[in-house]
Design an enzyme around this catalytic site. Structure first.
Site, mmCIF file in Angstrom:
data_model
loop_
_atom_site.group_PDB
_atom_site.id
_atom_site.type_symbol
_atom_site.label_atom_id
_atom_site.label_comp_id
_atom_site.label_asym_id
_atom_site.label_seq_id
_atom_site.Cartn_x
_atom_site.Cartn_y
_atom_site.Cartn_z
ATOM 1 N N VAL A 262 0.857 -1.192 0.000
ATOM 2 C CA VAL A 262 0.000 0.000 0.000
ATOM 3 C C VAL A 262 0.890 1.238 0.000
ATOM 4 O O VAL A 262 1.796 1.356 0.824
ATOM 5 C CB VAL A 262 -0.942 -0.012 1.217
ATOM 6 C CG1 VAL A 262 -1.675 1.314 1.355
ATOM 7 C CG2 VAL A 262 -1.929 -1.164 1.084
ATOM 8 N N TRP A 533 14.645 -3.312 18.944
ATOM 9 C CA TRP A 533 13.638 -3.642 17.924
ATOM 10 C C TRP A 533 12.215 -3.689 18.479
ATOM 11 O O TRP A 533 11.362 -4.379 17.946
ATOM 12 C CB TRP A 533 13.986 -4.968 17.230
ATOM 13 C CG TRP A 533 15.277 -4.926 16.517
ATOM 14 C CD1 TRP A 533 15.735 -3.926 15.725
ATOM 15 C CD2 TRP A 533 16.308 -5.914 16.517
ATOM 16 N NE1 TRP A 533 16.976 -4.244 15.234
ATOM 17 C CE2 TRP A 533 17.342 -5.462 15.698
ATOM 18 C CE3 TRP A 533 16.426 -7.165 17.128
ATOM 19 C CZ2 TRP A 533 18.504 -6.191 15.474
ATOM 20 C CZ3 TRP A 533 17.576 -7.890 16.917
ATOM 21 C CH2 TRP A 533 18.595 -7.407 16.088
ATOM 22 N N HIS A 534 12.003 -2.955 19.570
ATOM 23 C CA HIS A 534 10.646 -2.870 20.119
ATOM 24 C C HIS A 534 10.087 -1.482 19.804
ATOM 25 O O HIS A 534 9.804 -0.702 20.710
ATOM 26 C CB HIS A 534 10.661 -3.081 21.634
ATOM 27 C CG HIS A 534 11.183 -4.421 22.053
ATOM 28 N ND1 HIS A 534 11.670 -4.684 23.305
ATOM 29 C CD2 HIS A 534 11.274 -5.586 21.365
ATOM 30 C CE1 HIS A 534 12.053 -5.960 23.380
ATOM 31 N NE2 HIS A 534 11.823 -6.523 22.205
#
Ligand SMILES: Cc1cc2nc3c(=O)[nH]c(=O)nc-3n(C[C@H](O)[C@H](O)[C@H](O)COP(=O)(O)OP(=O)(O)OC[C@H]3O[C@@H](n4cnc5c(N)ncnc54)[C@H](O)[C@@H]3O)c2cc1C
Length: 601
Positions: A262, A533-534
Site C-alpha cells: 500500500v 527492535w521494540h
C-alpha cells in the site's frame, strides 16, 4: 518375500519420506491464507470491500481474523510480503532472515548518543515482511507489561485503556472458541523447551544476583521467572498463523492479497478515507475502495509513513515533498524503544557444556520429534531494580536478556548485531574461542524519544529515522547503574567459579578515560546502546487537545473519517517489556471497537 537387504532399504526409504514430509510440513501452504492478488487484478473498477486492513503482521492478522468473524462484512487484507519461509518456523534460526526479502531493513541517521559501535554509526531497524510481520522474525517472548503502563495510557486522556479495562482483551486472546466446522483465531503461548546450558545460565545468574542481594521482582519478574513464548514445541505460533492462517481458508468474506504494497490512502475530499493505492506484484498499481473503514496495521515505521505519503503528518515535512497536507498531525514523532546494551564475558574455568550434538542429529530431532537444540530457547530474561536492593514490586527499571554462546567467525553476537568489522574482529580475538556470557540490558521505561520523517517522495525507500537513544540524562544514569550492577557480579563467588572475565574491546574515544570511570562508561553507552527492535509510539493515541496525538482512544485518526491505526505505533508510552503481547491486546480491543461501531450503525 522381502530379503534382509530390501528390508533395510525400505527402512531408509521410510525415514527419508518421513523427513521430507516433516520438512514440507514446516512450510505447508495450507497454514497460510491463499493469495487473492491474481483475482484482484481481474476485477473491474470499482473494486470495493467493507474493510481494508493494511499489513498482515502481528496486529493486522488479529484485526482481520476478528472482523471476518462477522459473515456480513467483507475484509480485504493487503500484505507487502508473502508466506513465511521455513526458517521463520525454526524460530531459533529466524535471525538469519535479516536483510532478506522477508524483512524490512532500515538504518537510522548517525546519532551522537547511541549506536556508534554499529556499521557507519547507524542504528539498524529490522522488521518482518511476510504474513505474521515482525511476529514471523521475533524472539516470541510473551510479556504483558505492568498494570501501571495501561493506567498511564488512560490518565493521558484515553478512556477505556486502564489495566482494569484492557485485561479482558488479553484473556479473550488466549480463549480458543473454535468449533470443528468453524475455527477462530487465538493466541498460543507455552513454556519454551530449554537446552541444558539454559539451566547453567539460570543457576549462575540466580546465585550471583543473590550474592549481591539484588532483589527480585515478584513472581512475574526477576531471574527466577521462566517466561512464556508464542511457541509450541519449537514451532513459531505467530498471529499470522494462529489468527489469520487458521481461519482464512474457511471464510468466504476474508481475502488476503500478498506482495501488495500500500502506497497511500485515497481521500474523498479532505474528510473521508475512501480507499488505498496499492502496488501489486511489483508492477501493477490498483485503487481499491473501502466501503466502511481502512485499518492501518503496517507497524511503527510503515503506518506513519503511509499516513505521511497520504497527506497526514507534519505539514512542513510533507510540503518539502509536494504532498498536499490534509491534516497537520504529529505523525512519526514519539518514537520509542527499550534499546539494549551488551556486556560480554568469557568463561575461563568450569566452562559450561554447550555440546548439542551435530547439525544432522539436531535437524533430525527437530523435524521428527520437535525437540532438541533447534527447538529450544537458551536465553534467560530477568528484571532488576538498579536503584535498590529491595524486593520492590513493579519497580524494576532494567530488563536483562542473557545467553551463553560459543562465538565463531560465522556466527557471533557482534556480527549478528551488526557491529563494525574491527569490533567483530577484536571481539573474536579477545574471546579466544571460549564460551561467552552476554548480558543485554534494556531500559524498561526509556525517557528518550526519537522520530521519523519522510526522506523520499514515494513510499518504499524507507524513512529518515532518528533514534536518539540515551539522549536524556535519566536514561544514561539508569544504564550506568546497570553497568555497575553487572560489574558488581564480577566479585561474586559464582563469577570466580567460572573464571568469568569481562571482554573489553578497544574503543579509542573511550579509552582516553580511566577504565571503569563514569566517563568511560558514558562513552561506552554512546557506542553500545543499540536497538532492541521494540519500536512503538509514532502514531500516538491521545485526545485531540494533545498536540502530539495522532489517533483518539478509539484508534481513529484525528480529523478524518474511516481511518484507524491498530498496531504498536499507537502506544502513548512503551510497555514495560517486549511489545508483541501488548500489540495483540491492542488489536483485539481495536477490532472489538470496530465491530461495536458496526453494531451501532
Ligand atoms: C528481531 C526482533 C525480535 C523481537 N523479539 C520480540 C520478542 O521476543 N517478544 C516481543 O514481545 N516482541 C519482540 N519484538 C517486537 C515485536 O515483534 C513487535 O513489537 C510486533 O511484532 C509489532 O507488531 P505490529 O503489528 O505493530 O507490526 P508488524 O508485526 O511489523 O506488522 C506490520 C506488517 O505490515 C506489513 N506492511 C508494512 N508496510 C506495508 C505496506 N505499505 N503495505 C502492505 N503491508 C505492509 C509488514 O510487511 C508487516 O507484515 C521483536 C522484534 C524484532 C525485530
Amino acid at each position: 518375500v522381502v530379503s534382509n537387504a530390501q528390508l533395510f532399504d525400505n527402512l531408509v526409504e521410510d525415514l527419508f519420506q518421513n523427513l521430507t514430509a516433516a520438512r514440507d510440513d514446516l512450510t505447508n501452504p495450507q497454514m497460510w491464507p491463499s493469495d487473492y492478488g491474481e483475482e484482484l487484478l481481474t476485477q473491474r473498477w470499482p473494486i470495493a470491500h467493507d474493510y481494508i486492513v493494511v499489513g498482515a503482521g502481528n496486529a493486522g492478522s488479529v484485526v482481520a481474523s476478528r472482523l471476518s468473524e462477522n459473515p456480513n462484512v467483507s475484509v480485504l487484507v493487503l500484505e507487502a510480503g508473502g508466506d513465511p519461509p521455513s526458517l521463520s518456523e525454526v524460530y531459533i534460526l529466524s535471525n538469519l532472515l535479516q536483510k532478506t526479502e522477508y524483512s524490512w531493513n532500515d538504518y537510522a541517521e548517525p546519532n551522537p548518543t547511541s549506536c556508534k559501535a554499529m556499521k557507519d554509526g547507524r542504528c539498524f531497524w529490522l522488521r518482518g515482511k511476510m504474513i505474521s510481520g515482525t511476529a514471523g522474525i521475533n524472539g516470541n517472548v510473551f510479556l504483558v507489561g505492568r498494570p501501571s503502563d495501561y493506567d498511564e495510557w488512560q490518565s493521558q486522556g484515553n478512556p477505556g485503556w486502564s489495566w482494569e479495562n484492557i485485561q479482558e482483551y488479553f484473556v479473550k486472546a488466549t480463549r480458543d472458541e473454535s468449533t470443528e466446522s468453524e475455527p477462530k483465531g487465538s493466541l498460543v503461548v507455552n513454556n519454551y523447551l530449554r537446552p541444558e546450558a539454559f539451566y547453567t545460565l539460570r543457576n549462575l545468574l540466580e546465585n550471583a544476583t543473590e550474592e549481591v542481594e539484588m532483589g527480585y521482582e515478584s513472581k512475574s519478574l526477576g531471574f527466577k521467572h521462566d517466561i512464556l513464548g508464542t511457541v509450541d514445541r519449537g514451532r513459531r505460533m505467530s498471529t499470522g498463523k494462529t489468527y489469520l492462517g487458521k481461519v482464512a481458508r474457511h471464510r468466504k468474506n476474508l481475502h488476503v492479497a500478498k506482495n501488495a504494497v500500500v502506497r497511500k490512502i485515497l481521500f474523498n475530499g479532505k474528510q473521508k478515507a475512501a480507499g488505498v493505492e496499492v502496488l501489486l506484484g511489483n508492477n501493477k498499481i490498483l485503487r481499491i475502495q473501502a466501503r466502511k473503514e481502512i485499518i492501518l496495521s503496517a507497524g511503527t515505521f510503515n503506518s506513519p509513513q503511509i499516513l505521511m505519503h497520504s497527506g497526514i503528518g507534519p505539514c512542513g515535512n510533507l510540503r518539502k515533498f509536494k504532498i498536499p497536507c490534509i491534516r497537520n498531525l504529529a505523525v512519526g514523532q514519539n518514537l520509542q524503544d527499550h534499546g539494549m546494551m551488551s556486556m560480554t564475558y568469557r568463561f575461563t574455568k568450569n566452562i559450561p557444556n554447550l555440546e548439542q550434538g551435530d547439525s544432522v542429529e539436531n535437524t533430525f530431532q527437530y523435524l521428527i520429534y520437535q525437540n532438541g537444540s533447534l527447538a529450544s530457547n537458551p536465553n534467560l530474561v530477568g528484571f532488576i531494580n538498579s536503584q535498590a536492593s529491595q524486593n520492590l514490586q513493579n519497580k524494576s527499571d532494567v530488563m536483562i536478556v542473557s545467553g551463553i554462546d560459543q562465538p565463531t567467525r560465522e556466527s557471533n553476537v557482534f556480527e549478528f548485531l551488526q557491529f563494525r568489522e574491527e569490533l567483530v574482529e577484536k571481539f573474536l580475538e579477545l574471546a579466544e574461542n571460549q564460551t561467552t556470557l552476554q548480558l543485554q540490558g534494556l531500559l524498561i521505561k526509556p525517557k528518550s524519544r526519537g522520530y521519523i520523517k519522510l526522506k523520499y517522495p514515494e513510499f518504499g525507500k524507507g524513512p529518515e529515522i532518528h533514534n536518539n537513544y540515551a539522549s536524556v540524562e535519566e536514561d544514561r544514569q539508569t544504564l550506568l547503574r546497570y553497568v555497575r550492577f553487572v560489574r558488581s557480579l564480577e566479585k561474586t563467588e559464582v563469577f570466580h567459579h567460572f573464571g568469568l572475565e569481562y571482554i573489553r574491546v578497544p574503543l579509542p574515544e573511550c579509552d582516553v578515560h580511566e577504565f571503569d570511570s563514569d566517563d568511560y562508561w558514558y562513552c561506552y553507552i554512546r557506542y553500545f546502546m543499540i536497538s532492541a527492535w521494540h519500536a512503538a509510539g509514532t502514531c500516538k493515541m491521545g485526545p485531540s487537545s494533545d498536540p502530539s496525538a495522532v489517533v483518539d482512544s478509539e484508534l481513529k485518526v484525528h480529523g478524518v473519517k474511516g481511518l484507524r491505526v491498530i498496531d504498536a505505533s499507537i502506544m502513548p508510552n512503551i510497555t514495560s517489556g517486549n511489545t508483541n503481547g501488548p500489540t495483540i491486546m491492542i488489536a483485539e480491543k481495536g477490532a472489538q471497537m470496530i465491530l461495536d461501531d458496526l453494531a451501532r450503525d
